[in-house]
Each structure stands twice: as C-alpha cells, then as structure tokens.
Write a protein that holds these residues in place. Structure first.
Motif, PDB file in Angstrom:
ATOM      1  N   ARG A 151       0.833  -1.203   0.000  1.00 36.75           N
ATOM      2  CA  ARG A 151       0.000   0.000   0.000  1.00 36.75           C
ATOM      3  C   ARG A 151       0.872   1.259   0.000  1.00 36.75           C
ATOM      4  NH1 ARG A 151      -3.387  -0.244   5.120  1.00 36.75           N
ATOM      5  NH2 ARG A 151      -1.370  -0.959   5.930  1.00 36.75           N
ATOM      6  N   TYR A 152       0.230   2.377  -0.218  1.00 37.99           N
ATOM      7  CA  TYR A 152       0.960   3.644  -0.265  1.00 37.99           C
ATOM      8  C   TYR A 152       1.315   4.103   1.153  1.00 37.99           C
ATOM      9  CZ  TYR A 152      -0.603   3.606  -5.099  1.00 37.99           C
ATOM     10  OH  TYR A 152      -0.840   3.248  -6.391  1.00 37.99           O
ATOM     11  N   PRO A 153       2.314   5.006   1.296  1.00 37.39           N
ATOM     12  CA  PRO A 153       2.816   5.362   2.627  1.00 37.39           C
ATOM     13  C   PRO A 153       1.750   5.868   3.589  1.00 37.39           C
ATOM     14  CG  PRO A 153       4.343   6.108   0.946  1.00 37.39           C
ATOM     15  CD  PRO A 153       3.154   5.588   0.222  1.00 37.39           C
ATOM     16  N   TYR A 154       0.805   6.671   3.126  1.00 41.45           N
ATOM     17  CA  TYR A 154      -0.203   7.178   4.062  1.00 41.45           C
ATOM     18  C   TYR A 154      -1.105   6.055   4.562  1.00 41.45           C
ATOM     19  CZ  TYR A 154      -3.471   7.147   0.062  1.00 41.45           C
ATOM     20  OH  TYR A 154      -4.253   6.775  -1.011  1.00 41.45           O
ATOM     21  N   GLU A 155      -1.324   5.018   3.739  1.00 41.41           N
ATOM     22  CA  GLU A 155      -2.083   3.856   4.203  1.00 41.41           C
ATOM     23  C   GLU A 155      -1.276   3.074   5.230  1.00 41.41           C
ATOM     24  OE1 GLU A 155      -4.388   1.796   0.796  1.00 41.41           O
ATOM     25  OE2 GLU A 155      -2.639   2.715  -0.178  1.00 41.41           O
ATOM     26  N   PHE A 156       0.002   2.863   4.920  1.00 43.27           N
ATOM     27  CA  PHE A 156       0.887   2.110   5.810  1.00 43.27           C
ATOM     28  C   PHE A 156       1.032   2.806   7.160  1.00 43.27           C
ATOM     29  CE2 PHE A 156       5.135   1.062   7.420  1.00 43.27           C
ATOM     30  CZ  PHE A 156       5.110  -0.324   7.373  1.00 43.27           C
ATOM     31  N   ASN A 157       1.225   4.120   7.127  1.00 44.31           N
ATOM     32  CA  ASN A 157       1.411   4.869   8.371  1.00 44.31           C
ATOM     33  C   ASN A 157       0.138   4.910   9.209  1.00 44.31           C
ATOM     34  OD1 ASN A 157       4.074   5.437   7.666  1.00 44.31           O
ATOM     35  ND2 ASN A 157       3.509   7.335   6.597  1.00 44.31           N
ATOM     36  N   GLY A 158      -0.998   4.724   8.576  1.00 42.31           N
ATOM     37  CA  GLY A 158      -2.246   4.720   9.326  1.00 42.31           C
ATOM     38  C   GLY A 158      -2.520   3.415  10.039  1.00 42.31           C
ATOM     39  N   GLY A 159      -1.737   2.379   9.768  1.00 45.99           N
ATOM     40  CA  GLY A 159      -1.905   1.077  10.402  1.00 45.99           C
ATOM     41  C   GLY A 159      -1.395  -0.026   9.503  1.00 45.99           C
ATOM     42  N   HIS A 160      -0.554  -0.909  10.053  1.00 52.05           N
ATOM     43  CA  HIS A 160       0.009  -2.003   9.270  1.00 52.05           C
ATOM     44  C   HIS A 160       0.328  -3.184  10.186  1.00 52.05           C
ATOM     45  CE1 HIS A 160       3.493   0.441  10.618  1.00 52.05           C
ATOM     46  NE2 HIS A 160       4.036  -0.756  10.851  1.00 52.05           N
ATOM     47  N   ILE A 161       0.571  -4.333   9.591  1.00 56.48           N
ATOM     48  CA  ILE A 161       0.930  -5.530  10.355  1.00 56.48           C
ATOM     49  C   ILE A 161       2.322  -5.342  10.949  1.00 56.48           C
ATOM     50  CG2 ILE A 161       1.274  -8.032  10.223  1.00 56.48           C
ATOM     51  CD1 ILE A 161      -0.611  -8.067   7.828  1.00 56.48           C
ATOM     52  N   LYS A 162       2.480  -5.726  12.185  1.00 55.87           N
ATOM     53  CA  LYS A 162       3.756  -5.554  12.882  1.00 55.87           C
ATOM     54  C   LYS A 162       4.900  -6.212  12.108  1.00 55.87           C
ATOM     55  CE  LYS A 162       1.821  -5.296  17.557  1.00 55.87           C
ATOM     56  NZ  LYS A 162       1.786  -5.908  18.916  1.00 55.87           N
ATOM     57  N   PHE A 246      -2.430  -7.254  16.189  1.00 53.17           N
ATOM     58  CA  PHE A 246      -1.160  -7.452  15.496  1.00 53.17           C
ATOM     59  C   PHE A 246      -0.825  -6.277  14.585  1.00 53.17           C
ATOM     60  CE2 PHE A 246      -2.361 -11.899  16.404  1.00 53.17           C
ATOM     61  CZ  PHE A 246      -1.208 -12.320  17.036  1.00 53.17           C
ATOM     62  N   CYS A 247      -1.582  -5.193  14.678  1.00 55.89           N
ATOM     63  CA  CYS A 247      -1.361  -4.031  13.823  1.00 55.89           C
ATOM     64  C   CYS A 247      -0.835  -2.862  14.654  1.00 55.89           C
ATOM     65  CB  CYS A 247      -2.665  -3.621  13.134  1.00 55.89           C
ATOM     66  SG  CYS A 247      -3.406  -4.931  12.118  1.00 55.89           S
ATOM     67  N   GLU A 248       0.049  -2.080  13.998  1.00 59.96           N
ATOM     68  CA  GLU A 248       0.588  -0.893  14.662  1.00 59.96           C
ATOM     69  C   GLU A 248       0.724   0.257  13.654  1.00 59.96           C
ATOM     70  OE1 GLU A 248       4.304  -2.089  16.364  1.00 59.96           O
ATOM     71  OE2 GLU A 248       5.262  -2.405  14.412  1.00 59.96           O
ATOM     72  N   PRO A 249       0.158   1.414  13.981  1.00 62.21           N
ATOM     73  CA  PRO A 249      -0.855   1.590  15.034  1.00 62.21           C
ATOM     74  C   PRO A 249      -2.135   0.827  14.682  1.00 62.21           C
ATOM     75  CG  PRO A 249      -0.761   3.516  13.625  1.00 62.21           C
ATOM     76  CD  PRO A 249       0.357   2.633  13.174  1.00 62.21           C
ATOM     77  N   ARG A 250      -3.017   0.729  15.631  1.00 64.86           N
ATOM     78  CA  ARG A 250      -4.258  -0.012  15.404  1.00 64.86           C
ATOM     79  C   ARG A 250      -5.241   0.865  14.623  1.00 64.86           C
ATOM     80  NH1 ARG A 250      -5.588  -3.316  21.033  1.00 64.86           N
ATOM     81  NH2 ARG A 250      -3.526  -4.275  21.259  1.00 64.86           N
ATOM     82  N   GLY A 251      -5.011   0.920  13.342  1.00 65.54           N
ATOM     83  CA  GLY A 251      -5.850   1.749  12.491  1.00 65.54           C
ATOM     84  C   GLY A 251      -5.905   1.208  11.079  1.00 65.54           C
ATOM     85  N   TYR A 252      -6.793   1.800  10.284  1.00 63.42           N
ATOM     86  CA  TYR A 252      -6.970   1.365   8.901  1.00 63.42           C
ATOM     87  C   TYR A 252      -7.425   2.565   8.082  1.00 63.42           C
ATOM     88  CZ  TYR A 252      -9.537  -0.656   4.921  1.00 63.42           C
ATOM     89  OH  TYR A 252     -10.034  -0.940   3.668  1.00 63.42           O
TER      90      TYR A 252
END
Length: 290
Positions: A151-162, A246-252
């Motif tokens: 995904r694009y950086p703003y998606e990743f920064n909003g929440g991703h798998i650890k 398992f996501c950090e931060p816990r967002g989507y």
C-alpha cells in the motif's frame, strides 16, 4: 470373379483384424483385454488373400510398404501411451501433491496452508495463518519470513501488520531483494515472503509476480532465490478486522480516503514517472544479474 480390393479397404480390414486378435505383451504397460478372432475377421483375411492373387508385383510392393508404415505408426502410438502412463505415475509419486501445491522451484510442497483466491497462478493464505506465523507457530519449519505491504505510505502509516515492509514501487522491490550487483543465490533455508495490499486484489498480486519474474531472470530454471511466495487473502482490511492487536498503530486508512486524495494522485504520478525512466534506461538489467 473376385474384384481387386482398394488399399484403404485393406488397411481398414487390418485395423479391424487387430482389434479382434488376442493381445500380446504391449510396450505401453497399460492393461488390455484379449479378444479372440471373429468369423468376420477370418472372412476379411480370405478376401485379402484372394485379392493378392490378382495384384501385380508393383501393387504388392506398395502394399508391403504401406503395411510397414502402418505398423510403425502403431508402435509410435504405443510409445506415446507408454509415456503417458509413466507421467501419470510420476505425478502421483510427488509427496503431498494431491493436497498441497508445490513451491516455485518445485522442490517441495508449500509449508503454509493454501486458500482459494482470485488469481489461480498465485498462492493465498488466510489472515489466521499470518497471525499464527506472527505467534511463532511455524518457527520450527520456517527460518525467516517477510511481510511486504504494497500500500501507499499514508495507508501504511495509518496502520500495518507488525514488522511489515512498505514497498509500493518496483524500484523498492529491486533494491530490497536484489540490492547488490550480484543477485542473491538460492537458499537452502526456508524463507517465506507474503504480499498484501488493501484487498490483495491488484497491488499485492502485481508485486508478487514482479518478484517472481525478477527471480526467474536471475537464475537458471527452475532454481529460485525466493521460491515460497504468498498473498494474504482479502488483504489488510480483513486482517485488521480479525487481528487488530497485530497491527501498529491499530488503524486502517483506505486508499481512496477523502483526506488523502491529493497525496494519492501525487504518489501515482511519481510511480508512473519513475517506471517510465526505468524502462528507458534498462534498469531491469539489475534483476537479470548483469
């Protein structure tokens, strides 16, 4: 007075006669049942003998030549059937081939359980399997694994798998997995790479195929540096819904979120520009090992 029999009729009678004769031991190894010669076959044989008496020496010569070609064709047909039988046996002898799919270099079956997915050429795993991998349930068989978030950086920064890597361009893919002047050598240790995007419908499968293509170009077939590639089925969206811990931060954050429209257009323009420059300069030679 008997009429001469055409060559086509004689060949047809010959085929019918072979179908009614007792079977001998065939080269193809396939079981066949023997059938006794019928009166019809015997009648054909007598008619053929009578016709031979009215043939010239040239006609008899052509007859024997065609008969030899027909027997050669039959032997070739038997050999093809024999090879088909051998191939079927070999496939059945592959361990676990009926239950699991082989990895990219065909050396063994996939370690992780496979799910049905959108693209038939790719191997999908469930969110539950990825969570089990994160919990260490596969550490006795998997030495190393990498989760690639496409995904694009703003998606990743909003929440991703650890522990996931954010790679959203092919240039990043090349620099990460083919960073040196020499391409990596095939490994004996088990290394698993898992790709995903928001839904794992476009970007994840695209980069998974790109890495496999680069790997094929860098090695002698069927050897691969990264033979075990997977796609996270239904992407980050489903994983976050089921395993947010398992996501950090816990967002989507969705790709088409209204607050990131300008950033989305800017990233897409940049990716297209860099991809065009790469094609013109031939940067894919790095993936080919040159």
């Amino acid at each position: 007075m008997s009429q001469p029999i055409r060559l086509l009729d004689k060949m047809r009678m010959k085929v019918e006669g072979n179908l009614h004769q007792p079977d001998k031991q065939h080269e193809d190894g396939c079981a066949r049942s023997g059938i006794s010669s019928s009166p019809l076959t015997q009648l054909h044989g007598k008619r053929t003998e009578q016709a031979d008496g009215h043939q010239s020496s040239a006609q008899k010569k052509r007859k024997h030549s065609n008969h030899g070609n027909w027997e050669t064709d039959q032997r070739q047909l038997y050999n093809l059937r024999w090879l088909s039988c051998l191939q079927e046996v070999d496939v059945k002898q592959i361990p676990d081939s009926e239950e699991r799919v082989l990895i990219g270099d065909f050396s063994k079956a996939c370690i992780l359980p496979i799910e049905d997915g959108k693209h038939q050429d790719l191997k999908y795993i469930s969110a539950h399997t990825v969570s089990a991998l994160l919990l260490g349930e596969y550490e006795h068989v998997i030495h190393d694994y990498v989760i690639v978030d496409c995904r694009y950086p703003y998606e990743f920064n909003g929440g991703h798998i650890k522990g996931a890597l954010n790679l959203y361009s092919e240039e990043q893919l090349i620099s990460t997995f083919f960073s040196g002047q020499r391409s990596p050598r095939p490994r004996k240790r088990c290394r698993v790479i898992i790709f995903h995007c928001e839904f794992s419908s476009e970007r994840g499968p695209k980069f998974c195929r790109s890495l496999r293509r680069m790997d094929r170009n860098a090695n002698v077939y069927p050897n691969l540096c990264f033979p075990e590639l997977y796609i996270l089925k239904n992407g980050y969206k489903e994983f976050f819904q089921e395993f947010a811990t398992f996501c950090e931060p816990r967002g989507y954050i969705q790709m088409h979120h209204k607050d990131y429209r300008e950033e989305l257009h800017m990233i897409r323009r940049k990716v297209r520009l860099v991809a065009g420059q790469r094609r013109r300069k031939g940067l894919f030679q790095m993936a080919n090992g040159h």
